[in-house]
Design a protein around this motif. Structure first.
Motif, short mmCIF file in Angstrom:
data_model
loop_
_atom_site.label_atom_id
_atom_site.label_comp_id
_atom_site.label_asym_id
_atom_site.label_seq_id
_atom_site.Cartn_x
_atom_site.Cartn_y
_atom_site.Cartn_z
N LEU A 187 0.84 -1.19 0.00
CA LEU A 187 0.00 0.00 0.00
C LEU A 187 0.89 1.25 0.00
O LEU A 187 1.80 1.38 0.81
N ALA A 188 0.58 2.18 -0.88
CA ALA A 188 1.44 3.35 -1.04
C ALA A 188 1.63 4.17 0.24
O ALA A 188 2.73 4.70 0.47
N PRO A 189 0.62 4.32 1.12
CA PRO A 189 0.85 5.14 2.32
C PRO A 189 1.73 4.48 3.38
O PRO A 189 2.20 5.17 4.29
N VAL A 190 1.94 3.17 3.30
CA VAL A 190 2.61 2.46 4.40
C VAL A 190 4.03 2.96 4.67
O VAL A 190 4.40 3.17 5.83
N PRO A 191 4.88 3.18 3.66
CA PRO A 191 6.23 3.69 3.98
C PRO A 191 6.20 5.04 4.68
O PRO A 191 7.03 5.31 5.55
N PHE A 192 5.23 5.89 4.33
CA PHE A 192 5.12 7.20 4.98
C PHE A 192 4.62 7.06 6.41
O PHE A 192 5.11 7.72 7.32
N ALA A 193 3.62 6.18 6.59
CA ALA A 193 3.10 5.96 7.93
C ALA A 193 4.21 5.47 8.86
O ALA A 193 4.35 5.93 9.99
N ALA A 194 5.02 4.53 8.35
CA ALA A 194 6.11 4.00 9.17
C ALA A 194 7.13 5.09 9.50
O ALA A 194 7.60 5.21 10.63
N ALA A 195 7.45 5.91 8.50
CA ALA A 195 8.44 6.98 8.71
C ALA A 195 7.92 8.04 9.69
O ALA A 195 8.72 8.71 10.34
N HIS A 252 1.80 12.49 -5.47
CA HIS A 252 1.05 11.40 -4.85
C HIS A 252 1.52 11.21 -3.40
O HIS A 252 0.70 11.02 -2.50
N ALA A 253 2.82 11.22 -3.22
CA ALA A 253 3.37 11.03 -1.88
C ALA A 253 2.82 12.09 -0.92
O ALA A 253 2.42 11.79 0.21
N LYS A 254 2.78 13.33 -1.37
CA LYS A 254 2.30 14.42 -0.52
C LYS A 254 0.80 14.29 -0.27
O LYS A 254 0.31 14.64 0.82
N TRP A 255 0.06 13.82 -1.26
CA TRP A 255 -1.38 13.62 -1.05
C TRP A 255 -1.62 12.57 0.02
O TRP A 255 -2.46 12.77 0.90
N PHE A 256 -0.89 11.46 -0.04
CA PHE A 256 -1.05 10.42 0.97
C PHE A 256 -0.72 10.94 2.37
O PHE A 256 -1.45 10.68 3.33
N MET A 257 0.36 11.69 2.48
CA MET A 257 0.71 12.22 3.80
C MET A 257 -0.31 13.26 4.26
O MET A 257 -0.61 13.38 5.45
N GLY A 258 -0.88 13.99 3.29
CA GLY A 258 -1.93 14.93 3.63
C GLY A 258 -3.15 14.23 4.20
O GLY A 258 -3.82 14.77 5.09
N ASP A 292 8.40 18.08 7.67
CA ASP A 292 8.87 18.52 6.35
C ASP A 292 8.43 17.46 5.34
O ASP A 292 9.17 16.53 5.02
N PHE A 293 7.20 17.61 4.86
CA PHE A 293 6.62 16.59 3.99
C PHE A 293 7.30 16.53 2.63
O PHE A 293 7.35 15.47 2.01
N ASP A 294 7.81 17.64 2.15
CA ASP A 294 8.52 17.62 0.87
C ASP A 294 9.78 16.77 1.00
O ASP A 294 10.06 15.91 0.14
N HIS A 295 10.53 16.97 2.07
CA HIS A 295 11.75 16.18 2.29
C HIS A 295 11.42 14.70 2.43
O HIS A 295 12.08 13.84 1.84
N LEU A 296 10.39 14.40 3.21
CA LEU A 296 10.02 13.02 3.43
C LEU A 296 9.55 12.35 2.14
O LEU A 296 9.91 11.20 1.85
N ALA A 297 8.77 13.09 1.34
CA ALA A 297 8.30 12.54 0.07
C ALA A 297 9.47 12.16 -0.83
O ALA A 297 9.49 11.07 -1.43
N ARG A 298 10.47 13.02 -0.90
CA ARG A 298 11.61 12.78 -1.79
C ARG A 298 12.60 11.78 -1.18
O ARG A 298 13.43 11.22 -1.90
N HIS A 299 12.49 11.54 0.11
CA HIS A 299 13.32 10.56 0.79
C HIS A 299 12.81 9.15 0.52
O HIS A 299 13.58 8.18 0.57
N ILE A 300 11.51 9.04 0.21
CA ILE A 300 10.88 7.72 0.04
C ILE A 300 10.57 7.44 -1.43
O ILE A 300 10.94 6.40 -1.96
#
Length: 382
Positions: free
Chosen positions: A60-68, A298-304, A317-325
């Motif tokens: 699932l695309a949001p999972v790496p962000f949720a974990a981070a 997409h990454a930023k939408w999921f974190m949003g 810093d959602f931009d940094h996190l998006a580009r980190h993943i």
């Protein structure tokens, strides 16, 4: 040199690229010795990635962000060098609820209309002293959950207070619906179509009705493995892009369905798989140029969405996190030898396109499908 890779997946149609790459030998030809592991639920996949028991996964695309962001175990960074297609989910409700959410006898109900009818049913139940409607999702931090919450909220409902949520494996949802444990569910295909064909519920809407080009699953790779195996990482993405090129050809559709239906893969009725993949089905899109790029937007939408529903605080810093993943640079490297056009930017507006449109790309522009949200909203990163 051959590199061993352990990859987990959930038995769903949108694991197609992972499965086709094995079935057609694309991993082997890229110098990868892949072992696939079919998992019963998303928690298993998340935890095996976190603890290094697997190297990569259909996830699932949001999972790496949720974990981070501290939601669940985080034993190491997960990167996503590509998406595994777009769309593919559907919502099924009980026969009784479907009748209350429909203005006519048609199979599909426009989302804004059905949301208003949902709000009316919620109020009726409140006045009658009945319990809340119960909806099942396969994981808390999932696109399925975001879709249902957004749909309900569009009619003024508070999804947290006025609806009840349970987490279930997709293969069990039809039984829970039949037994009255839940009133509806959202899951990946072909399980909604299986429930419908078995008469255990009725299809209400599918991903394209919500968002015509909705992001869903990604290839999740342990960052430590990718750093230790940079060439194998590119080879893995290239194998999956080759699978997308093959699976996207209309002439291969029947073979694709037979591969997915295999006992060792999705192991679902071919009729249900066919219904999901047919015109007007769940809208699963496999085109490598329009549906596999890992968009930062997409990454930023999921974190949003994680912020919107109160699961994380907005002070990151959602931009940094998006580009980190999300790693569009790795997608471009893998795609460069396959004759694919690569987007010139890493972000785009999400929504706002009701018709096909032209995306600047190199060496040639990409004709993108419509990119429209059901409520007319547009998500902009800028």
């Amino acid at each position: 040199m051959v590199t061993d890779v352990k990859i987990a997946y959930s038995p769903l149609n949108d694991a197609a690229l992972v499965l086709v790459a094995e079935a057609l030998g694309f991993y082997d030809s890229e110098g990868l010795n892949v072992t696939l592991s079919r998992e019963a639920n998303w928690s298993n996949i998340r935890d095996k990635l976190a603890y290094g028991l697997i190297d990569a996964a259909h996830i699932l695309a949001p999972v790496p962000f949720a974990a981070a962001l501290g939601l669940g175990p985080s034993m190491g960074r997960i990167i996503a060098p590509m998406a595994l297609g777009a769309n593919g989910n559907a919502v099924v409700v009980s026969h009784d609820l479907k009748a209350k959410l429909s203005d006519d006898d048609s199979l599909h109900t426009p989302l804004m209309s059905s949301a208003r009818l949902l709000a009316r049913e919620v109020e009726r139940r409140r006045k009658a002293g009945e319990g809340r409607l119960v909806f099942a999702v396969p994981f808390t931090w999932s696109p399925h959950h975001f879709v249902l919450r957004h749909w309900a909220a569009s009619a003024g409902l508070d999804p947290e207070r006025q609806l009840q949520w349970v987490v279930l494996p997709p293969s069990r949802m039809a039984d829970m619906l039949k037994d009255g444990v839940v009133d509806g569910f959202c899951s990946g295909s072909p399980w909604p179509q299986t429930a419908h064909l078995m008469g255990r519920g009725q299809l209400l809407f599918a991903d394209p009705d919500y968002w015509s080009l909705k992001p869903e699953k990604v290839l999740g790779v342990r960052a430590a493995w990718a750093e230790d195996n940079p060439y194998a990482t590119i080879s893995l993405v290239r194998a999956l892009l080759r699978a997308a090129l093959w699976a996207n050809r209309p002439a291969n559709r029947d073979d694709l369905m037979r591969i997915l239906a295999r006992h060792v893969y999705v192991n679902a009725p071919q009729e249900a798989i066919s219904l999901a993949l047919s015109q007007g089905g769940a809208g699963y899109t496999l085109d490598p140029e329009t549906a596999t790029f890992p968009w930062i937007s997409h990454a930023k939408w999921f974190m949003g969405q994680l912020v919107r529903w109160g699961w994380v605080e907005p002070d990151h810093d959602f931009d940094h996190l998006a580009r980190h993943i999300y790693r569009p640079d790795l997608w471009r490297q893998a795609a460069s030898g396959l004759g694919l056009n690569a987007p010139e930017a890493d972000e785009k507006d999400e929504g706002g396109h009701s018709e096909p449109w032209v995306l600047p790309a190199s060496p040639a522009p990409i004709i993108m499908p419509a990119n429209r949200l059901f409520d007319g909203g547009v998500f902009r990163c800028r």
